[in-house]
Design a protein around this motif. Structure first.
Motif, PDB file in Angstrom:
ATOM      1  N   THR A   1       0.828  -1.209   0.000  1.00 25.75           N
ATOM      2  CA  THR A   1       0.000   0.000   0.000  1.00 25.75           C
ATOM      3  C   THR A   1       0.863   1.261   0.000  1.00 25.75           C
ATOM      4  N   ASP A   2       1.981   1.246   0.716  1.00 21.09           N
ATOM      5  CA  ASP A   2       2.858   2.410   0.733  1.00 21.09           C
ATOM      6  C   ASP A   2       3.495   2.639  -0.636  1.00 21.09           C
ATOM      7  N   CYS A   3       3.933   1.556  -1.275  1.00 22.19           N
ATOM      8  CA  CYS A   3       4.517   1.693  -2.611  1.00 22.19           C
ATOM      9  C   CYS A   3       3.465   2.141  -3.616  1.00 22.19           C
ATOM     10  N   LEU A   4       2.231   1.651  -3.469  1.00 17.97           N
ATOM     11  CA  LEU A   4       1.151   2.100  -4.351  1.00 17.97           C
ATOM     12  C   LEU A   4       0.867   3.581  -4.129  1.00 17.97           C
ATOM     13  N   ALA A   5       0.891   4.019  -2.873  1.00 17.30           N
ATOM     14  CA  ALA A   5       0.695   5.440  -2.573  1.00 17.30           C
ATOM     15  C   ALA A   5       1.766   6.286  -3.256  1.00 17.30           C
ATOM     16  N   GLY A   6       3.027   5.851  -3.162  1.00 16.12           N
ATOM     17  CA  GLY A   6       4.103   6.583  -3.815  1.00 16.12           C
ATOM     18  C   GLY A   6       3.939   6.618  -5.320  1.00 16.12           C
ATOM     19  N   HIS A   7       3.503   5.504  -5.897  1.00 10.27           N
ATOM     20  CA  HIS A   7       3.276   5.441  -7.336  1.00 10.27           C
ATOM     21  C   HIS A   7       2.153   6.385  -7.756  1.00 10.27           C
TER      22      HIS A   7
ATOM     23  N   HIS B   1       0.223  11.617 -10.076  1.00 12.75           N
ATOM     24  CA  HIS B   1      -0.624  12.808  -9.881  1.00 12.75           C
ATOM     25  C   HIS B   1      -0.044  13.641  -8.735  1.00 12.75           C
ATOM     26  N   PRO B   2       1.049  14.369  -9.001  1.00 15.45           N
ATOM     27  CA  PRO B   2       1.735  15.100  -7.918  1.00 15.45           C
ATOM     28  C   PRO B   2       0.883  16.162  -7.230  1.00 15.45           C
ATOM     29  N   SER B   3      -0.149  16.661  -7.888  1.00 16.24           N
ATOM     30  CA  SER B   3      -0.958  17.713  -7.270  1.00 16.24           C
ATOM     31  C   SER B   3      -2.170  17.172  -6.521  1.00 16.24           C
ATOM     32  N   ALA B   4      -2.318  15.840  -6.440  1.00 19.05           N
ATOM     33  CA  ALA B   4      -3.453  15.258  -5.714  1.00 19.05           C
ATOM     34  C   ALA B   4      -3.424  15.669  -4.254  1.00 19.05           C
ATOM     35  N   ASP B   5      -4.599  15.944  -3.698  1.00 15.65           N
ATOM     36  CA  ASP B   5      -4.678  16.305  -2.279  1.00 15.65           C
ATOM     37  C   ASP B   5      -5.549  15.338  -1.483  1.00 15.65           C
ATOM     38  N   GLU B   6      -6.037  14.274  -2.137  1.00 16.50           N
ATOM     39  CA  GLU B   6      -6.774  13.220  -1.450  1.00 16.50           C
ATOM     40  C   GLU B   6      -6.273  11.867  -1.938  1.00 16.50           C
ATOM     41  N   LEU B   7      -6.099  10.950  -1.003  1.00 12.14           N
ATOM     42  CA  LEU B   7      -5.586   9.619  -1.323  1.00 12.14           C
ATOM     43  C   LEU B   7      -6.442   8.581  -0.623  1.00 12.14           C
ATOM     44  N   ARG B   8      -6.874   7.589  -1.388  1.00  8.58           N
ATOM     45  CA  ARG B   8      -7.628   6.479  -0.824  1.00  8.58           C
ATOM     46  C   ARG B   8      -6.959   5.179  -1.246  1.00  8.58           C
ATOM     47  N   LEU B   9      -6.709   4.317  -0.263  1.00  6.98           N
ATOM     48  CA  LEU B   9      -6.042   3.042  -0.486  1.00  6.98           C
ATOM     49  C   LEU B   9      -6.932   1.926   0.041  1.00  6.98           C
TER      50      LEU B   9
ATOM     51  N   ALA C   1       1.502   6.834   4.556  1.00  6.32           N
ATOM     52  CA  ALA C   1       1.305   7.423   3.230  1.00  6.32           C
ATOM     53  C   ALA C   1       1.467   8.935   3.261  1.00  6.32           C
ATOM     54  N   TYR C   2       1.175   9.544   4.403  1.00  8.83           N
ATOM     55  CA  TYR C   2       1.365  10.993   4.551  1.00  8.83           C
ATOM     56  C   TYR C   2       2.847  11.343   4.454  1.00  8.83           C
ATOM     57  N   TYR C   3       3.702  10.550   5.109  1.00  6.88           N
ATOM     58  CA  TYR C   3       5.132  10.824   5.070  1.00  6.88           C
ATOM     59  C   TYR C   3       5.733  10.474   3.710  1.00  6.88           C
ATOM     60  N   THR C   4       5.153   9.494   3.032  1.00  6.46           N
ATOM     61  CA  THR C   4       5.643   9.104   1.714  1.00  6.46           C
ATOM     62  C   THR C   4       5.274  10.120   0.647  1.00  6.46           C
TER      63      THR C   4
ATOM     64  N   ILE D   1      -6.262  11.251   3.782  1.00  8.32           N
ATOM     65  CA  ILE D   1      -6.021   9.838   3.486  1.00  8.32           C
ATOM     66  C   ILE D   1      -7.056   8.967   4.190  1.00  8.32           C
ATOM     67  N   GLU D   2      -7.581   8.003   3.447  1.00  5.22           N
ATOM     68  CA  GLU D   2      -8.455   6.967   3.991  1.00  5.22           C
ATOM     69  C   GLU D   2      -7.965   5.624   3.484  1.00  5.22           C
ATOM     70  N   VAL D   3      -8.168   4.582   4.301  1.00  2.68           N
ATOM     71  CA  VAL D   3      -7.810   3.220   3.902  1.00  2.68           C
ATOM     72  C   VAL D   3      -9.025   2.314   4.079  1.00  2.68           C
ATOM     73  N   TYR D   4      -9.266   1.471   3.068  1.00  2.00           N
ATOM     74  CA  TYR D   4     -10.416   0.570   3.049  1.00  2.00           C
ATOM     75  C   TYR D   4      -9.955  -0.883   2.986  1.00  2.00           C
ATOM     76  N   THR D   5     -10.790  -1.777   3.470  1.00  2.00           N
ATOM     77  CA  THR D   5     -10.600  -3.198   3.222  1.00  2.00           C
ATOM     78  C   THR D   5     -11.932  -3.801   2.798  1.00  2.00           C
ATOM     79  N   ALA D   6     -11.854  -4.861   1.991  1.00  2.00           N
ATOM     80  CA  ALA D   6     -13.069  -5.556   1.588  1.00  2.00           C
ATOM     81  C   ALA D   6     -13.778  -6.093   2.826  1.00  2.00           C
ATOM     82  N   MET D   7     -15.080  -5.858   2.898  1.00  2.00           N
ATOM     83  CA  MET D   7     -15.835  -6.221   4.093  1.00  2.00           C
ATOM     84  C   MET D   7     -17.315  -6.294   3.732  1.00  2.00           C
TER      85      MET D   7
END
Length: 343
Positions: A129-135, A140-148, A212-215, A221-227
């Motif tokens: 997830t951290d590597c995906l966040a960095g990717h 999209h360097p100007s993104a201000d919202e991230l969902r993983l 992900a904030y530090y990366t 930032i929000e994180v989801y799991t299948a449920m």
């Protein structure tokens, strides 16, 4: 250069120790149980060292890096980090505990001055997830919202369950405007195509809300799991009733004892055949980018990722607090066996 694996006789620690020895790393297995340390060292034909956490600094003079596999990490990280800073030893762990990431991040300046790398979360929590966040940030360097999010298969070990139990009463967390915010468990629900069709998913207080904030520097930032939807609803509306009970130390203690008794972790077949899908999206409100990964079963990935990260740190370690993607670039996850992506 020696790698000391603390908690090496636990379910995940033993798998990592076996892999590290197979890769010809100079391994020292360690922990608090003398018999278990001795037996594991004999079986793996490596060095063993028994010590309590408060004596860690006395046992690290000849050690280049420590890999902490002893959870709950909220109970083990601090004395090991202190000992590593005192002795100039690099620190890694396989935590997924959000509070541990935040606490270790606060030691960044100290670590830089000591020339020590502090690198928590080198297992499934939080490498993919951290590597995906960095990717996604690179896309999209100007993104201000991230969902993983992630959609795993398989079961958990007693150590992982112990960490979950330790934090049952803490509710959920997201990051808003750069700050950690308390929310109810599963406070948001949505359908996500993690990579094998749309699944019901809900927010969880995963470590990436911190890392992900530090990366990436993204402040929301929000994180989801299948449920299943029913489980998410029960978590959200039932937490106010059960959280105070689950937070009581006698209840936690009883649950920890039960976990140690009845949980063993996934079998070799489950580790070999299991898969996990990892998803993320980054947006600035106008443009949204999405990417995914397919990984091996979570414990299989943890063994590979933790051992690979430790080998890299032994070879060339940055100083200060690091996340996996910051230390090794987002492509680190693509170097692990069986990982497919980014797609």
């Amino acid at each position: 250069m020696s790698l000391l694996i603390y908690g090496a006789y636990g379910y995940t620690g033993e798998l990592i120790a076996e892999e590290a020895v197979d890769r010809d790393l100079d391994v020292v297995v360690a922990g608090r149980d003398k018999r278990k340390v001795r037996d594991l060292a004999a079986r793996l034909n490596c060095k063993g060292r028994r010590f309590d956490l408060d004596a860690a600094a006395d046992n690290l003079d000849d050690i280049e890096a420590v890999l902490n596999c002893a959870g709950p990490f909220v109970e083990t990280y601090e004395p090991l980090v202190e000992a590593c800073l005192e002795t100039g030893t690099h620190y890694l762990d396989i935590t997924g505990e959000l509070s541990v990431f935040e606490a270790i991040a606060e030691r960044d300046r100290e670590a830089e001055k000591a020339g020590v790398c502090l690198l928590p979360g080198v297992g499934f929590d939080v490498v993919p997830t951290d590597c995906l966040a960095g990717h996604l940030h690179d896309m999209h360097p100007s993104a201000d919202e991230l969902r993983l999010g992630f959609d795993p298969s398989g079961t958990i070990s007693k150590g992982t369950l112990a960490s979950v139990i330790e934090h049952l009463d803490e509710g959920g967390k997201v990051r808003r405007d750069g700050r950690l915010v308390d929310v109810p468990p599963a406070h948001k629900r949505r359908y996500i195509d993690f990579g094998r069709g749309e699944r019901s998913a809900a927010t969880i207080p995963w470590g990436d809300v911190s890392t992900a904030y530090y990366t990436t520097g993204i402040e929301n930032i929000e994180v989801y799991t299948a449920m299943p939807s029913e489980a998410a609803i029960a978590l959200k509306y039932g937490s106010g009733i059960v959280s105070p009970v689950l937070g009581a130390e006698p209840v936690k203690g009883a649950l920890q004892t039960l976990a140690k008794t009845v949980v063993s972790g996934p079998s070799e077949k489950q580790r070999r055949e299991g898969v996990c899908y990892v998803w993320g999206e980054a947006t600035d409100g106008e443009r949204t980018v999405t990417a995914r990964l397919k990984t091996p079963e979570t414990y299989a990935l943890t063994v590979d990722a933790a051992t690979t990260a430790a080998a890299r740190i032994l070879d060339d370690a940055p100083a200060g607090f690091e996340t996996p993607a910051a230390a090794f670039t987002p492509e680190f996850v693509l170097a692990l066996d069986g990982v497919e992506g980014f797609f």
